[in-house]
Design an enzyme around this catalytic site. Structure first.
Site, PDB file in Angstrom:
ATOM      1  N   GLU A 223      44.315  48.014  40.355  1.00 22.02           N
ATOM      2  CA  GLU A 223      44.391  46.518  39.968  1.00 22.02           C
ATOM      3  C   GLU A 223      44.215  46.280  38.520  1.00 22.02           C
ATOM      4  OE1 GLU A 223      44.939  44.134  42.230  1.00 22.02           O
ATOM      5  OE2 GLU A 223      45.111  45.354  43.910  1.00 22.02           O
ATOM      6  N   GLU A 232      44.165  39.190  33.046  1.00 22.76           N
ATOM      7  CA  GLU A 232      45.586  39.299  33.347  1.00 22.76           C
ATOM      8  C   GLU A 232      46.389  39.310  32.136  1.00 22.76           C
ATOM      9  OE1 GLU A 232      48.613  37.075  36.113  1.00 22.76           O
ATOM     10  OE2 GLU A 232      46.539  36.761  36.545  1.00 22.76           O
ATOM     11  N   ASN A 269      38.708  31.384  44.939  1.00 24.85           N
ATOM     12  CA  ASN A 269      37.992  32.663  44.919  1.00 24.85           C
ATOM     13  C   ASN A 269      36.748  32.813  43.793  1.00 24.85           C
ATOM     14  OD1 ASN A 269      39.458  34.197  47.037  1.00 24.85           O
ATOM     15  ND2 ASN A 269      40.900  34.722  45.618  1.00 24.85           N
TER      16      ASN A 269
END
Length: 369
Positions: A223, A232, A269
């Protein structure tokens, strides 16, 4: 953890994964239907397992069942009852005092002159090879008084009751797994994060604990680009990750792109993780990329509560013998499994096989999904 795989977190209705029962006497009260409990209370459920209140609302545990609510309750051990857990001193302990010039066997626990306890987790031809517990992280790991007595690691949280202080993967092994990681991802941050979910990599026998640790680290390696990415890489893509479905909102000016070991993303989240951990990540999502302990906690939170396409958490997948492949299905199965992205599945499996070899545990079966 790709975009579509994260939408399951909008509804957190996950069955708790029980810790193996304990035979020892315990002063934890028996859970009563219709009663509420305070933060830190430990109860014994009718299945013989123990659960601890890790979050509490205005009404304490709000009359919830420990086997159903994973927000209010977490599996724990009998040794955690009575509030307090502690990492080193206090209480009666039969651990020997560490002696300079002595060597110890695998599983031995000693009390060091600083008052803390250490356990032999690796041995060479000469046992612990006369090493100092505060220097060698390959031979030794910090542990608790409850872990003394040598021998194998029992079920439940016995090796780390209350968390924060010991991880079944040593720092040297961790460094071997992630030699090129971003310095942000510290081993100490990971160890400190264990207190959030004491059952993580600490349930079942030694093989299960090591397999869970390897499975977790293998998935985050995939990930986070082997722990190189704190954020990211392409934050211009899906710049806000802001969903208003199911009544969700976004804090003004905040962006919810992927951050941390599990690349946590989407506003709901961050909100759910923050609520579970007692941190306002909804208003300050960048804490996941600037505080190492918080970053690791969010990854462990996802591991312990997310079910994805698997219908079970990655934690449950390992401790209940479903294999590494089920952890992939829980994290990103909707996109990768059933032939969706066999290349990505194989990358995760490769990491897992490598990491199980580093920590000396069989990989087991059912590796693919």
């Amino acid at each position: 953890m790709n975009i579509s795989a994260k939408r399951w977190m909008a509804c957190l209705a996950v069955l708790a994964t029980p810790v193996l029962g304990h035979a020892q006497s315990c002063n934890a009260q028996t859970w009563q239907h219709g009663s509420t409990y305070r933060l830190g209370d430990v109860v014994r459920y009718s299945n013989g397992n123990y659960y601890k209140v890790v979050n509490a609302g205005a009404n304490g545990s709000d009359y919830t069942d420990p086997t159903i609510s994973t927000w209010y309750w977490q599996p724990t051990s009998c040794s955690s009852s009575g509030g307090g857990t502690g990492g080193g001193s206090g209480g009666t302990c039969n651990a020997a005092t560490w002696q300079h010039g002595s060597t110890y066997r695998l599983g031995d626990v000693v009390r060091y002159s600083n008052g803390n306890y250490y356990k032999v987790v690796n041995v060479g031809a000469n046992g612990s090879d006369y090493t100092d517990p505060t220097i060698s992280t390959w031979y030794w790991q910090p542990t608790s008084c409850e872990g003394s007595g040598g021998g194998g690691d029992g079920g439940g949280d016995g090796g780390n009751p209350g968390g924060g202080g010991s991880f079944i993967v040593s720092e040297a092994q961790f460094n071997s797994m992630f030699p090129g990681r971003n310095p942000f991802y510290t081993y100490s941050g990971l160890v400190n994060a264990l207190s959030a979910y004491p059952a993580f990599a600490n349930t079942g026998n030694d093989t299960q604990r090591k397999q869970e640790a390897a499975a977790f680290l293998a998935n985050i390696a995939h990930e986070s680009d082997q722990l190189r990415a704190t954020r990211e890489y392409n934050t211009a893509n899906w710049p806000h990750y802001c969903s208003t479905e199911w009544g969700n909102t976004c804090a003004p000016g905040q962006q919810y792109y992927g951050r941390g070991p599990m690349q946590l993303s989407w506003n709901y989240n961050y909100k759910a993780a923050g609520d579970a951990l007692g941190i306002n990540l909804w208003a300050n999502p960048d804490l996941v990329a600037t505080d190492a302990t918080i970053a690791w906690k969010t990854a462990i939170w996802y591991w312990m509560t997310g079910t994805g396409a698997a219908g079970m958490t990655p934690h449950a997948a390992i401790v209940n013998g479903h294999g590494f492949g089920m952890t992939i299905r829980a994290i990103n199965g909707s996109l990768e499994c059933n032939g969706g992205r066999p290349d990505q599945v194989q990358t995760r499996i490769n990491f897992y096989n490598s990491f199980t070899q580093i920590i000396g545990v069989p990989a087991g079966g059912n590796l693919g999904c």
